[in-house]
Write a protein that holds these residues in place. Structure first.
Motif, PDB file in Angstrom:
ATOM      1  N   ASP A 197     -18.253 -23.321 -40.095  1.00 35.64           N
ATOM      2  CA  ASP A 197     -18.906 -24.404 -39.366  1.00 35.64           C
ATOM      3  C   ASP A 197     -17.845 -25.245 -38.663  1.00 35.64           C
ATOM      4  O   ASP A 197     -17.932 -26.463 -38.619  1.00 35.64           O
ATOM      5  N   GLN A 256     -19.200 -17.555 -41.815  1.00 28.05           N
ATOM      6  CA  GLN A 256     -19.760 -18.798 -42.350  1.00 28.05           C
ATOM      7  C   GLN A 256     -18.829 -19.970 -42.068  1.00 28.05           C
ATOM      8  O   GLN A 256     -18.547 -20.801 -42.933  1.00 28.05           O
ATOM      9  N   ARG A 309     -21.775 -10.526 -36.774  1.00 27.18           N
ATOM     10  CA  ARG A 309     -22.117 -11.156 -38.048  1.00 27.18           C
ATOM     11  C   ARG A 309     -21.709 -10.267 -39.221  1.00 27.18           C
ATOM     12  O   ARG A 309     -21.150 -10.734 -40.217  1.00 27.18           O
ATOM     13  N   GLU A 335     -20.730 -16.772 -37.254  1.00 27.13           N
ATOM     14  CA  GLU A 335     -21.822 -16.886 -38.215  1.00 27.13           C
ATOM     15  C   GLU A 335     -21.516 -16.093 -39.480  1.00 27.13           C
ATOM     16  O   GLU A 335     -21.750 -16.562 -40.598  1.00 27.13           O
TER      17      GLU A 335
END
Length: 212
Positions: free
Chosen positions: A192, A190, A128, A187
């Motif tokens: 999706d 960011q 992350r 993640e």
């Protein structure tokens, strides 16, 4: 493989360019293709390629030119591919592979599962953090040594596992760590647009990223 031979081989800019070209190829490379990629003569390319092979950085095979069979099909061509053995150079000498192997053995000996859980959490968190500071998922995976490939459907597979040697002894642990690291990177970026999945196949990393 001696570090001196490796350093000497990759210190030459032309030789390093040839090595990088072949390491990125999915098929063995002939002398003519390598010479064209480096912008040098076939003779000079042959010299540098053979030096890389002598140093153990490239593996050599022989094959007839594609599409030619039978008598008169021509001499077999000398082809070069990335050697299967790992190359690691550090000055002064360090042995991080041994450290990783010992840590993996210690973690696998923990029957409570607490160490494996902590490893997964650390990998997810590191992924992350790296994703937040990177320029996108594919460049990040490439920087980490996964050698990502994106197909026409947007699926990302990885030709290399950066932890290959340790994975030979602790496969399940390393694969699950890879999954957590890549999931964390998704993640952090960011994004999706994809999900990581464990999909072990011979000759590549165990993780693939599927588009939604």
């Amino acid at each position: 493989m001696h570090q001196d031979a490796v350093i000497k081989s990759l210190n030459d800019p032309v030789r390093r360019q040839l090595f990088e070209f072949i390491s990125q190829s999915t098929q063995p490379v002939g002398r003519e293709a390598a010479a064209k990629a480096a912008g040098i003569s076939r003779t000079l390319a042959a010299y540098h390629l053979d030096r890389l092979a002598t140093a153990g950085l490239l593996a050599v095979t022989f094959a007839r030119p594609e599409g030619r069979t039978g008598p008169g099909a021509g001499r077999t061509a000398k082809l070069y591919a990335l050697a299967q053995s790992e190359v690691s150079v550090s000055l002064p000498a360090r042995n991080y592979r041994l450290l990783g192997s010992l840590l993996a053995q210690a973690a696998s000996a923990d029957t409570s599962g607490a160490v494996l859980t902590a490893l997964h959490q650390a990998a997810r968190g590191e992924g992350r953090k790296l994703g937040q500071g990177g320029d996108g998922l594919v460049p990040l995976l490439d920087e980490l040594g996964y050698e990502p490939e994106v197909d026409e459907h947007g699926e990302i597979s990885m030709r290399n596992c950066p932890f290959h040697q340790v994975a030979q002894q602790q496969t399940e642990m390393v694969c699950s760590m890879n999954y957590e690291l890549v999931s964390g990177a998704l993640e952090g970026c960011q994004l999706d647009c994809g999900r990581a999945e464990l999909s072990p196949q011979s000759g590549r990393c165990c993780v693939v990223v599927h588009p939604h």
